[in-house]
Design an enzyme around this catalytic site. Structure first.
Site, mmCIF file in Angstrom:
data_model
loop_
_atom_site.group_PDB
_atom_site.id
_atom_site.type_symbol
_atom_site.label_atom_id
_atom_site.label_comp_id
_atom_site.label_asym_id
_atom_site.label_seq_id
_atom_site.Cartn_x
_atom_site.Cartn_y
_atom_site.Cartn_z
ATOM 1 N N LYS A 102 -0.277 6.558 -4.421
ATOM 2 C CA LYS A 102 -1.224 5.524 -4.747
ATOM 3 C C LYS A 102 -1.500 4.865 -3.039
ATOM 4 O O LYS A 102 -0.556 5.016 -2.380
ATOM 5 C CB LYS A 102 -0.980 4.512 -5.579
ATOM 6 C CG LYS A 102 0.282 3.879 -5.461
ATOM 7 C CD LYS A 102 0.628 3.181 -6.657
ATOM 8 C CE LYS A 102 1.773 2.239 -6.424
ATOM 9 N NZ LYS A 102 2.143 1.296 -7.502
ATOM 10 N N TYR A 108 -3.859 -17.355 22.995
ATOM 11 C CA TYR A 108 -4.437 -18.478 22.259
ATOM 12 C C TYR A 108 -3.456 -19.679 22.245
ATOM 13 O O TYR A 108 -2.197 -19.147 21.595
ATOM 14 C CB TYR A 108 -5.081 -18.051 20.929
ATOM 15 C CG TYR A 108 -6.154 -17.063 20.890
ATOM 16 C CD1 TYR A 108 -7.313 -17.455 21.524
ATOM 17 C CD2 TYR A 108 -6.201 -15.816 20.640
ATOM 18 C CE1 TYR A 108 -8.456 -16.613 21.348
ATOM 19 C CE2 TYR A 108 -7.075 -14.907 20.559
ATOM 20 C CZ TYR A 108 -8.469 -15.562 20.997
ATOM 21 O OH TYR A 108 -9.434 -14.627 21.032
HETATM 22 C C1 LIG Z 1 4.807 2.857 -12.213
HETATM 23 C C2 LIG Z 1 5.454 3.223 -10.787
HETATM 24 N N1 LIG Z 1 6.378 4.270 -10.774
HETATM 25 C C3 LIG Z 1 6.703 4.571 -9.580
HETATM 26 C C4 LIG Z 1 6.473 3.855 -8.299
HETATM 27 C C5 LIG Z 1 7.326 4.400 -7.254
HETATM 28 O O1 LIG Z 1 8.040 3.526 -6.833
HETATM 29 P P1 LIG Z 1 9.073 3.795 -5.263
HETATM 30 O O2 LIG Z 1 7.991 3.769 -4.239
HETATM 31 O O3 LIG Z 1 9.995 2.563 -5.309
HETATM 32 O O4 LIG Z 1 9.625 5.135 -5.482
HETATM 33 C C6 LIG Z 1 5.660 2.966 -8.455
HETATM 34 C C7 LIG Z 1 5.396 2.133 -7.296
HETATM 35 O O5 LIG Z 1 5.136 1.068 -7.212
HETATM 36 C C8 LIG Z 1 4.961 2.561 -9.816
HETATM 37 O O6 LIG Z 1 4.098 1.360 -9.822
#
Ligand SMILES: Cc1ncc(COP(=O)(O)O)c(C=O)c1O
Length: 392
Positions: free
Chosen positions: A59, A286
């Protein structure tokens, strides 16, 4: 001088476009090391029990590394599932030819369901109305689609409460156009030294699994672990682990178990595009937030908070010639300034490392997270799209 290949004015547009994708035309960019990514997946594979399958969470553009790059590496390493956070992300991967099973995390509104069915995006389901609506859409499309039941075991974000799961299971089983392929939940704290809450969540997860077993319901993928869980909670691995951060070579916390050889995949770089020599008492940037105590050599990197660097003043470091150069003054939208007085060999157009390794020194995502009062996940995903990504 800059390391960029000069383009003659009469070069063809195609040649220009080809180069543009290989050479960053901005003096600030991100390098994604595809070789390291692959090695990290291999290290993870060698560490986990072989029967535990891998789901790669890609994602938010694979946590800023490029969803396609991470997904392809994961599939090459044997991942059996991908997970995305939105329909757009899932469809984009499909359009690039990825046909692996793909879970879409979070809650879907009814209007999204036909898209999920059409593009074979496996829905996480947690309520009766969504189950019914999805079943209707799948039946209309003449498909039997897999679903993963999301359990809320204590995170209190998504999912059906673990005590109320069974009636929802019955509803799923009653729909001929749905197949209960997975049951999963998500840890709220798997990477800290105190595992008591994670163990409570595990216990609740197991209660539901026992109920399913007692009812004779078989489920192909039972999954609970994220990166922290894979590392520290072997008793919670079940059939599959969902990994986002770890394959990128970054650990979810300072205390979780380490895997030998794992290395960060992302490096953020910029060149020294200007150097100012200033006298004692003169200021930088700045708000005149830095005043030189003596004669100083100040270098400018063309990267700022508009690229995702934290908006700090007189805090943090950048690597130049393998040494730490402190940030001076405030970070601007497009520029940050560093003191290179103690690195006399530093020259205009030198390559500096904003995040990553140079020589024996490293600026980790965790170090930048501290400047932001945040976590490494936020740092990795926080680099803006306007920074060119180069896959090496
Ligand atoms: C439902 C779910 N599973 C797994 C993960 C993966 O987690 P990680 O990046 O800690 O491996 C996420 C990431 O936020 C998630 O939302």
């Amino acid at each position: 001088m800059t390391g960029l290949v000069d383009l003659e004015p009469n070069e063809s547009q195609e040649h220009f476009e080809e180069l543009r994708h290989r050479i960053p035309l901005r003096s600030a960019w991100i390098e994604v090391d595809a070789g390291r990514l692959q090695r990290n997946f291999e290290i993870i594979n060698a560490d986990k029990p072989p029967q535990v399958r891998l789901l790669s969470v890609v994602k938010d553009e694979g946590y800023g590394h490029g969803a396609l790059t991470v997904a392809r590496a994961a599939l090459r390493a044997g991942a059996v599932y991908l997970a995305v956070g939105s329909i757009e992300d899932g469809v984009s991967l499909r359009e690039h030819g990825l046909d692996a099973p793909m879970l879409i995390l979070g809650q879907r509104q009814e209007a999204e369901l036909p898209w999920c069915v059409r593009h074979d995006l496996t829905c996480a389901v947690a309520d009766g109305p969504t189950v019914q609506a999805l079943a209707r859409v799948a039946a209309r499309a003449g498909k039997r689609v897999p679903v993963h039941l999301k359990l809320n075991t204590g995170m209190n974000r998504y999912g059906v409460r673990w005590t109320e799961a069974l009636p929802l299971v019955e509803r799923i089983l009653a729909e001929h156009s749905l197949e209960l392929e997975g049951v999963f939940s998500h840890f709220a704290m798997s990477d800290e030294a105190d595992k008591s809450f994670a163990l409570l969540q595990l216990e609740r997860f197991q209660i539901v699994l026992a109920e399913l077993e007692a009812r004779g319901v078989g489920v192909r993928y039972r999954h609970l672990c994220n990166s922290g869980g894979l590392l520290d909670l072997p008793q919670a691995h079940f059939d599959m682990v969902r990994l986002g951060l770890l394959p990128l070579g970054v650990y979810p916390s300072q205390v979780c178990r380490r895997l030998a050889g794992l290395e960060p995949v992302m490096t953020v770089k910029a060149r020294l595009v200007a150097i100012q020599e200033i006298g004692p008492g003169e200021t930088v940037g700045y708000g005149l937030r830095y005043q030189a105590p003596s004669h100083r050599r100040i270098a400018v990197l063309p990267l700022g908070y508009g690229d995702g660097f934290p908006r700090v003043r007189n805090r943090g470091f950048v690597l130049v010639q393998g040494r730490r150069a402190p940030l001076v003054g405030g970070v601007a939208m497009d520029a940050l300034t560093i003191d290179i007085t103690d690195i006399p060999e530093a020259q205009l157009w030198d390559e500096a490392v904003v995040m990553g390794r140079q020589g024996a020194e490293e600026i980790s995502a965790h170090e930048i997270a501290q400047l932001k009062n945040s976590v490494s996940y936020d740092v990795l995903t926080g680099w803006r799209a306007r920074l060119p990504r180069v896959c090496i």
